[in-house]
Structures are given as C-alpha cells and as structure tokens.
Design a protein around this motif. Structure first.
Motif, short mmCIF file in Angstrom:
data_model
loop_
_atom_site.label_atom_id
_atom_site.label_comp_id
_atom_site.label_asym_id
_atom_site.label_seq_id
_atom_site.Cartn_x
_atom_site.Cartn_y
_atom_site.Cartn_z
N VAL A 164 33.22 -5.65 37.59
CA VAL A 164 33.05 -4.35 38.26
C VAL A 164 33.95 -3.30 37.61
CG1 VAL A 164 33.33 -3.09 40.43
CG2 VAL A 164 32.33 -5.37 40.43
N THR A 174 26.27 -7.77 37.28
CA THR A 174 24.99 -7.96 37.95
C THR A 174 24.42 -6.63 38.41
OG1 THR A 174 25.98 -8.19 40.15
CG2 THR A 174 25.81 -10.19 38.79
N GLN A 175 23.18 -6.65 38.86
CA GLN A 175 22.58 -5.43 39.37
C GLN A 175 23.29 -4.97 40.64
OE1 GLN A 175 20.21 -3.58 37.77
NE2 GLN A 175 20.79 -2.09 39.35
N ASP A 176 23.74 -5.93 41.43
CA ASP A 176 24.51 -5.56 42.62
C ASP A 176 25.79 -4.84 42.24
OD1 ASP A 176 22.64 -6.60 44.32
OD2 ASP A 176 23.68 -8.53 44.62
N ASP A 177 26.42 -5.31 41.14
CA ASP A 177 27.63 -4.63 40.65
C ASP A 177 27.31 -3.18 40.26
OD1 ASP A 177 29.16 -6.90 41.00
OD2 ASP A 177 28.83 -7.60 38.94
N ARG A 178 26.21 -3.00 39.55
CA ARG A 178 25.82 -1.65 39.11
C ARG A 178 25.52 -0.75 40.31
NH1 ARG A 178 23.06 -4.97 35.35
NH2 ARG A 178 23.94 -4.82 33.24
N ASN A 179 24.84 -1.30 41.30
CA ASN A 179 24.54 -0.52 42.50
C ASN A 179 25.81 -0.13 43.23
OD1 ASN A 179 21.82 -0.86 41.93
ND2 ASN A 179 21.55 -2.56 43.36
N LEU A 180 26.76 -1.05 43.28
CA LEU A 180 28.04 -0.78 43.93
C LEU A 180 28.79 0.34 43.21
CD1 LEU A 180 30.03 -1.71 46.17
CD2 LEU A 180 31.02 -3.27 44.46
N GLU A 207 27.49 2.68 41.32
CA GLU A 207 26.76 3.93 41.50
C GLU A 207 27.12 4.57 42.84
OE1 GLU A 207 24.07 6.84 40.09
OE2 GLU A 207 25.03 5.13 39.13
N ARG A 208 27.19 3.75 43.88
CA ARG A 208 27.58 4.27 45.19
C ARG A 208 29.02 4.79 45.16
NH1 ARG A 208 27.11 0.06 49.63
NH2 ARG A 208 27.70 1.89 50.87
#
Length: 494
Positions: free
Chosen positions: A426, A477-483, A485-486
């Motif tokens: 992250v 991961t994609q969840d990391d990228r989404n986190l 971005e937020r």
C-alpha cells in the motif's frame, strides 16, 4: 488582398503570379503575446476599464432617472423647460432607438438627416452625445469585456456569448454574498462539454468590501455583470435581445444601429485611448489572450480547460512568468520536502526486525518504545490504519489527549506510526499514485498538496531492502488501489 488580385492574373508577370498563388507563410507568434502581464500592469488595465465604466454608469443612470421623472409627469408644469424637452427626447430615443430626424423620401428613409435643432433644444452638443446618453458606446462595451476577462479568466468569445439572464441568483446581504449563475458556451470544448454554468460572486476573494469607498461592485465579476445588465438594458430592449452585451453602433447618417454580442475588434484601440504603459515605460498593448493568461497564472487554476492544457498551453509557454513560477514551485518543493524529512519519525521494521520482535517481544518493544502487547497487535495487523500501524491512536502529536483526526497521509511521518513489510504494497501504491497525479495538476498545486507525503513515502521506499519495493509493487491488489484512491480523494478524512 491576394484573392482580389488573383481575379486578374493575366495582367501580371509570371513571377508575380507565382507569388500570388504561393501559400502565405506561417505567422510566428509574438514573444510579447505569449507573456502574462505583471500585477501592476494588470492593475493599470483594469483600473482604466473601471474608469470608463464609471463614466458610462453615471451618464446612463442620470439619463434614465431624468427620463423616468419625465414619464411620471414631474416636469409637466414647464412643458417647454429644459428638463421636459430633454426628457421627451430621451423617451423617444428609448422607444425608437433613433434620434429625431428631418422627414426623408419614402424611397430612401435611411437618408433622413438628424435634426440638429431638436438636439440643441434637448441640450445635446451632437448626435454622438445624444445616443450615448442611454446606450453604451463600443469602447465602453470593450471596457466591460476587458474587465470581465480580467476578473474571470474566461475566453472573450465565451464572455460575448453569455446572456443577461441568470439563474439561482441570490440578492445577498451583509452576511451572504450575492451570487449569480450564468450560462456560457465554449464550442471548442466539444458538443457535450460546450455549455458551462459560471458562478459570479459579489465579494472579492482577497479583500473585504468595506475597504472600498464605492463598495466592491467593479472589483467583482458579479458586480460587473450586474452593472452591464443594467447599462446595456436600453439597447437590449430596442433589439429585443437577451444578450449580455448590447451597445450603439455608429452607422449610417447621424449614427444608427446597435451591436448585439461581442465585437471582433481587439482591445488595442481601447487601450491606446488610455495610453497605458508597461512597467518599463514602453507602450502597453491590451490583448484578451494575455489577460486570460495573466488570470490563470495568478490563480493557478484552469478556467474552462483541463489542468493539462493549463500547464502545457499556458504556464509553460508564458515567457513572462515561467521563471518566476518555476522558482515558486522549487521553493515550495524544497519547503515541503524539508518538512517531511524533519518530521519523518516513523518506526520502520524489515522482515528481519519483525522476526526478531516475534522471537523476543519484550526487548523489541523496549527498543521501539511500545509495550509488548501493543507490539504484538502491530505485528498481527490489529492496529493497521491505511499506510501503517498506529501505536497510540489516543495520544498522537497532532491531537494529544483524544482520538487522532489527522489524515491517514500524515501517518507516513508520525512518531506513533510503525511500518512493517505487510504495509509495503500500500505504501508503494500510494507513492506511485502521488507521482501519477502530477500530470493532472499544475506543478504548484502538486507541490503544495502532495510533495510532503510523497517525500515521506519516498523516504520509506528508500529504506526497503534492495528489490523489496518491486516485490511489493507486484503484490498490490485491486483492493489496495481502491483504498489508495479513496485516501487521495480525501474520502477517508474526518
């Protein structure tokens, strides 16, 4: 001129014919046209525009008040007195849009000459003064255009296309500024994005209205817009138009006609009437593109354009302020990076450190300044925030004595923050996302908002063992990228 001469090519020698048919050379942009004005030069330009507008305001308001009094019959006791005669003349001018004239032949009504006797009786020295009593002149309309471009940064074509009507307008009072939202059109943005809503406010962003003797009307886009709606009203009424810009146009015998919308004239002629000078004393040429460039440079914000266009088409090509802008960015970057390094007290653990901590938690806890229980919870992932783990959420340096409310971006330099290898993906993802955002922002905006957290994360990445950053990057991961971005969109801030 070439098109006209090409109609009779056989009259010229072969060499001249070749020259007439040759493509015109590409015009090289003027170095001066690519420079923004200095703040003192801009102030002189806008002050000159305000001076013209004040003259027009006082003249037209005075005439409208006199005409209104005439219509209410206040001068009927003296039907041939000067005020009554002038009021009657203004009433005719407001209703017909024309001056009183001698009768003309039915075949050529446009040749009717102005009646000079009627002009003199009404107290006017000539036709131009009479028309100017109720209608803006082209140069005064140009002054309004100069002032609106200077205060909003919009293209003059967009300003000229605007309408007098506005929506969601608030009158304003001492506690609330007046606001008008007008509809603008910029065709170059494409069909789906050409229409724009532009809010105009009545309070300068940089000063309080009480500081000015006349109030802020001519210092704000709302004030200028409202005054233009008022002063162009008589011409707009004659033309039955809702265009914001409407003024008299001197054509025909004695002056006839009106102009709706903008003028193709450059403001240079208007500027020459004021004999404006550059800071070095040379004649100052007023150009709308330079006014727009000056605005976007001063505000560092795109106006009806993308940040990419602002950076690459305006700021980079501005010879007048590029060096100054670069110096400001460099200074900001230096300050932010120095601040990041001075505050970067985060505890950083490698895989080896984590293994030692699990083997001997008491000794490791003493070394890292936490209790063994807290250290165990950190290693097990129970105290994770976004970028790291927090060892003391209830007593951080930014909010001592209460739960921390700082942005999670601040964790990268907080003494309560602990970074372990599980956080590296992250952290690397956030570092890369900050770098990627450079292309979507101006250099100064990026430096002011992201340089400090980027420097902290860069320092963390530099501490990772050789090759670890690339390994962490592959584990994102994609969840990391989404986190991330937020986080960068401030969706996680309190």
């Amino acid at each position: 001129m070439k098109s006209l001469l090409r109609r009779n090519l056989n009259l010229y020698n072969p060499n001249f014919q070749v020259a007439l048919n040759a493509k015109n050379p590409k015009r090289e942009p003027s170095l001066v046209d690519s420079e923004s004005y200095t703040q003192s030069e801009l102030r002189r330009i806008l002050d000159a525009a305000r001076a013209d507008i004040r003259v027009a305001r006082d003249r037209i308001r005075s005439a409208l008040i006199l005409m209104d009094r005439w219509r209410r019959g206040e001068f009927d006791q003296e039907p041939h007195g000067p005020d009554w005669v002038r009021g009657a003349y203004l009433d005719n001018l407001a209703r017909t849009g024309d001056l009183l004239r001698y009768p003309a032949s039915p075949a050529h009504p446009e040749r009717a000459a102005v009646n000079p006797v009627a002009l003199r009786k009404a107290g006017f020295l000539g036709a131009a003064e009479a028309r100017g009593a109720l209608f803006l002149t082209p140069l005064e309309a140009m002054a309004f255009a100069v002032l609106l471009v200077g205060l909003t940064g919009e293209n003059v074509g967009t300003i000229y296309s605007s309408k007098a009507s506005s929506h969601q307008a608030a009158a304003g009072d001492k506690d609330r500024p007046a606001v008008a939202i007008i509809d603008l059109i910029k065709p170059r943005r494409g069909k789906s994005r050409a229409a724009m809503a532009k809010p105009l406010t009545s309070v300068p962003a940089w000063a309080h209205a009480d500081a000015y003797e006349e109030g802020p009307q001519l210092l704000t886009s709302f004030g200028v817009f409202a005054l233009l709606v008022e002063l162009a009203g008589p011409a707009r009424s004659i033309m039955r138009s809702d265009h914001l810009f409407a003024c008299s146009k001197w054509t025909g015998a004695g002056g006839r006609g009106f102009r709706i919308g903008g003028s193709k004239d450059v403001p240079g002629e208007w500027g020459e009437t004021h004999r404006l000078l550059h800071d070095d004393g040379s004649p100052l040429r007023v150009l709308f593109p330079r006014l727009r460039l000056t605005y976007v440079q001063a505000h560092d914000e795109p106006v009806a354009q993308t940040r990419y266009t602002l950076r690459d088409s305006y700021q980079v090509k501005d010879r007048g302020s590029l060096k100054q802008y670069q110096e400001i960015v460099e200074k900001t970057l230096t300050q932010q990076i120095a601040s990041a390094r001075a505050a970067n007290a985060l505890t950083f653990l490698t895989d080896v450190d984590v293994q030692e901590a699990r083997t001997n938690p008491a000794e490791a806890a003493l070394r890292y300044g936490v209790t063994p229980h807290v250290l165990t919870r950190i290693l097990d992932g129970h105290l994770d925030t976004v970028l790291s783990a927090c060892s003391d959420n209830e007593n951080g340096p930014l909010t001592p004595g209460r739960p921390c409310e700082a942005s999670f971006l601040m964790c990268a330099g907080c003494p309560c923050s602990v970074s372990i290898p599980a956080h590296w993906p992250v952290q690397v993802a956030t570092h890369d996302a900050l770098v990627a955002r450079r292309k979507d922002m101006t250099a100064l905006q990026w430096a002011q908002r992201y340089a400090e957290p980027w420097a902290r994360l860069a320092d963390i990445v530099s501490k990772m063992p050789v090759g670890s950053a690339e390994v962490a990057r592959k584990r994102i991961t994609q969840d990391d990228r989404n986190l991330v971005e937020r986080l960068l969109n401030r969706e996680m801030d309190h």
